[in-house]
Design a protein around this motif. Structure first.
Motif, short mmCIF file in Angstrom:
data_model
loop_
_atom_site.label_atom_id
_atom_site.label_comp_id
_atom_site.label_asym_id
_atom_site.label_seq_id
_atom_site.Cartn_x
_atom_site.Cartn_y
_atom_site.Cartn_z
N ILE A 10 0.89 -1.17 -0.03
CA ILE A 10 -0.13 0.18 -0.12
C ILE A 10 0.99 1.28 -0.14
O ILE A 10 0.66 1.99 -0.57
N VAL A 14 1.07 4.18 -3.03
CA VAL A 14 0.59 5.55 -2.74
C VAL A 14 1.96 6.49 -2.88
O VAL A 14 1.53 7.39 -3.57
N LEU A 17 2.43 6.56 -6.98
CA LEU A 17 1.34 7.36 -7.64
C LEU A 17 1.14 8.76 -7.30
O LEU A 17 0.95 9.59 -8.08
N THR A 18 1.74 8.88 -6.08
CA THR A 18 1.89 10.39 -5.53
C THR A 18 3.02 11.24 -6.29
O THR A 18 2.95 12.24 -6.75
N ALA A 19 3.90 10.69 -6.39
CA ALA A 19 5.31 11.01 -6.86
C ALA A 19 5.21 11.37 -8.35
O ALA A 19 5.42 12.33 -8.99
N PRO A 21 2.90 12.07 -11.03
CA PRO A 21 2.49 13.18 -11.84
C PRO A 21 2.62 14.50 -11.32
O PRO A 21 1.93 15.65 -11.50
N GLY A 22 3.51 14.55 -10.34
CA GLY A 22 3.56 15.88 -9.28
C GLY A 22 3.67 17.07 -10.39
O GLY A 22 3.34 18.20 -9.77
N SER A 78 4.23 24.75 -4.86
CA SER A 78 4.16 23.69 -4.02
C SER A 78 4.84 22.62 -4.77
O SER A 78 5.68 21.95 -3.86
N THR A 82 8.60 20.97 -3.11
CA THR A 82 9.26 19.84 -2.81
C THR A 82 10.60 19.40 -3.37
O THR A 82 10.97 18.28 -2.98
N LEU B 21 3.90 16.93 -2.62
CA LEU B 21 2.86 17.61 -1.36
C LEU B 21 3.99 18.37 -0.64
O LEU B 21 5.23 18.43 -0.99
N GLY B 49 -2.98 13.01 -1.60
CA GLY B 49 -2.95 12.20 -2.73
C GLY B 49 -2.33 12.71 -3.97
O GLY B 49 -1.81 13.81 -3.65
N PRO B 50 -2.33 12.37 -5.14
CA PRO B 50 -1.52 12.71 -6.39
C PRO B 50 -2.44 13.70 -7.07
O PRO B 50 -3.66 14.22 -6.56
N VAL B 51 -1.53 14.68 -7.77
CA VAL B 51 -2.30 15.73 -8.85
C VAL B 51 -3.51 14.93 -9.52
O VAL B 51 -4.27 15.26 -9.45
N ARG B 107 -4.17 16.70 -4.44
CA ARG B 107 -3.21 16.56 -3.49
C ARG B 107 -3.96 16.60 -2.14
O ARG B 107 -3.33 16.20 -1.20
N VAL B 228 -5.60 5.28 -3.48
CA VAL B 228 -5.46 5.23 -2.22
C VAL B 228 -5.04 6.40 -1.66
O VAL B 228 -3.99 7.02 -2.21
N THR B 230 -3.83 8.90 1.46
CA THR B 230 -2.94 8.67 2.82
C THR B 230 -3.51 9.89 3.78
O THR B 230 -3.61 11.06 3.32
#
Lengths: 133, 261
Positions: A10, A14, A17-19, A21-22, A78, A82, B21, B49-51, B107, B228, B230
Motif C-alpha cells: 500500500i 501511494v 502514484l503520488t510522486a 505526476p507531481g 508547491s 518539494t 506534497l 493524494g496525487p495531482v 493533492r 488510495v 493517505t
C-alpha cells in the motif's frame, strides 16, 4: 508478516502514484523533451513565483554576443518546494545557468529543468520524478 | 522482511520518489508508523493524494459521447494540445465541477461528519461539497421546466450512506454540462449518476473508487479510478488556488511557444 507485506505494498503504491505526476499540471507538448538547451550566464530579469506555473524571464548572450530574451515556465510553488526551492531561490538580478526543454517551434521559450547558481547551488524541477518514471 | 529493513526501504523509496506534497507534510510523514485499525463509520480528517490519479480507459462511447469528446482539446493525455489551443475550462479557472474534483488536483481533501450531512472540503480552489446523510432522496427534476425543478449544478446533488462500517458511498446526480469528467476531456451529461465509494482500509489509508453511469455518453458504466489516499500528518490545507488573472497571464505568456512553426 503478511500484514507487513500488505502495508508495504500500500505504501509503495501511494508513494509511487503520488510522486509521478507531481509536475504534470499543464501540457508539456509545446516543449521538446528530447532536447536540452543550456543557457549559460543568464541574467534573471524577473521571476514570478506563482500558480499554475512560475514564469522566469532571462537575458542571455548568444554566440554573436547579442542579448536574447528567454521565457521559461517553472513548477508551481508547491511542486518547487518539494524540490527544495523557496520563493527567494532565484530573484531578479541573479546570474545563473539554466537547463531547459526548448519550445518545439524554435521560439525562445522553454520548460525549466535545472538551475545552477553562481555559488554552485543546484536547483531542479521534477528531475527526481522524471527519473523514477 | 524484518521491520527495520522494511522501514528502511520505505523511507529510502520515499526520499527518491519525492511526492508532490508540501514539504511540511513530507517532514511529518507517518511512513515510519504502523497504521492502526480504521475507526468505525468515520472518514473525517485530511487526506493526501496525487495531482492526477491514474485512470482506467472508458468503455465505448455513444455517438453523442464521441461527438462531445472530439470537441474537447485537453492539456493532458494522448490528445494534449499546447496551451494556446486548449478549451479546457480550467485554463481560465472555471469550476472543475464533479467528478473532475475527485479525479484531478486531488493533492488534499478533507471530510467532516456533521449532523444531517458530511462535508467534503477540497484543497484545490477551496471548494466544499455537501453530502446529505439524512435520508433525503436525490432530486428528480433537475433542469426540468416548472417551479419545483432544481437547477443543474457543476457539482451536482449528493447523498451519502454507509454500505458497511468502513465504506461510505456517495451518489451524485443533477449536473450541468459545462464541466469535463477529467483533464483528458471526457464528457458527462446532465443525466449522469456518479458513485464514489470511500473505503477506509485502516487508520491511515482511504481508498476511493469512482464509477460513472451515464448511458447518454458511455455504453456501459465507466469505472474510472481506484486510488488510495493517505492520512495527512499535518491536518491542514495548503492554499492552492487557480487565480484567473495569473492563469490568463500564464496562457498569454506561453502562447507563442505552442504556435505552429
Amino acid at each position: 508478516m503478511r500484514t507487513r507485506i500488505v502495508a508495504f505494498a500500500i505504501t509503495m503504491t501511494v508513494v509511487t502514484l503520488t510522486a509521478a505526476p507531481g509536475f504534470a499540471h499543464h501540457s508539456d507538448v509545446a516543449y521538446d523533451q528530447a532536447k536540452r538547451t543550456t543557457l549559460k550566464d543568464a541574467k534573471v530579469i524577473s521571476y514570478a513565483w506563482r500558480n499554475p506555473h512560475g514564469i522566469m524571464v532571462l537575458d542571455v548572450k548568444d554566440e554573436t554576443g547579442e542579448v536574447v530574451r528567454w521565457t521559461l515556465e517553472t513548477g508551481s510553488p508547491s511542486s518547487l518546494m518539494t524540490d527544495g526551492w523557496t520563493k527567494n531561490s532565484v530573484v531578479a538580478g541573479d546570474v545563473i545557468t539554466v537547463d531547459a526543454n526548448p519550445a518545439r517551434n524554435g521560439t525562445k521559450f522553454g520548460r525549466l529543468l535545472r538551475v545552477t547558481k553562481a555559488d554552485g547551488t543546484v536547483l531542479t524541477w521534477g528531475e527526481r520524478n522524471r527519473a523514477s518514471q | 522482511m524484518k521491520t527495520g529493513a522494511y522501514l528502511s526501504v520505505v523511507i529510502a523509496f520515499s526520499l527518491i520518489a519525492t511526492p508532490a506534497l508540501a514539504q511540511r507534510q513530507q517532514q511529518a510523514s507517518a511512513a515510519t508508523k504502523a497504521a492502526g485499525p480504521a475507526p468505525r463509520r468515520d472518514i473525517s480528517g485530511h487526506w493526501l493524494g496525487p495531482v492526477s490519479p491514474r485512470k482506467e480507459p472508458p468503455p465505448p462511447m455513444t455517438a453523442l459521447g464521441q461527438q462531445l469528446f472530439d470537441a474537447t482539446k485537453p492539456l493532458q493525455g494522448p490528445r494534449a494540445v499546447p496551451i494556446a489551443q486548449t478549451n479546457d475550462p480550467l485554463v481560465t479557472c472555471n469550476p472543475m465541477g464533479f467528478p473532475r474534483s475527485a479525479l484531478f488536483e486531488t493533492r488534499g481533501f478533507a471530510f467532516e461528519h456533521v449532523p444531517r450531512r458530511t462535508l467534503q472540503l477540497l484543497q484545490y480552489q477551496r471548494i466544499w461539497r455537501e453530502i446529505w446523510t439524512d435520508g433525503r432522496p436525490l432530486p428528480t427534476s433537475v433542469g426540468a421546466p416548472g417551479k419545483d425543478a432544481r437547477d443543474p449544478r457543476y457539482y451536482g446533488y449528493s447523498v451519502g450512506t454507509w454500505a458497511d462500517d468502513y465504506t461510505f458511498v456517495v451518489t451524485t446526480t443533477g449536473f450541468n454540462e459545462d464541466a469535463w469528467v477529467d483533464e483528458r476531456g471526457y464528457p458527462r451529461s446532465m443525466d449522469a449518476k456518479i458513485e464514489e465509494r470511500y473505503r477506509r482500509i485502516d487508520r491511515d489509508h482511504l481508498e476511493l473508487s469512482v464509477t460513472i453511469d451515464d448511458p447518454k455518453i458511455y455504453t456501459k458504466p465507466y469505472f474510472v479510478v481506484k486510488q488510495v489516499y493517505t492520512w495527512a500528518p499535518v491536518q491542514e490545507f495548503e492554499e492552492q488556488l487557480c487565480i484567473p488573472s495569473e492563469a490568463l497571464e500564464y496562457r498569454e505568456t506561453f502562447r507563442p511557444a505552442g504556435t505552429e512553426k
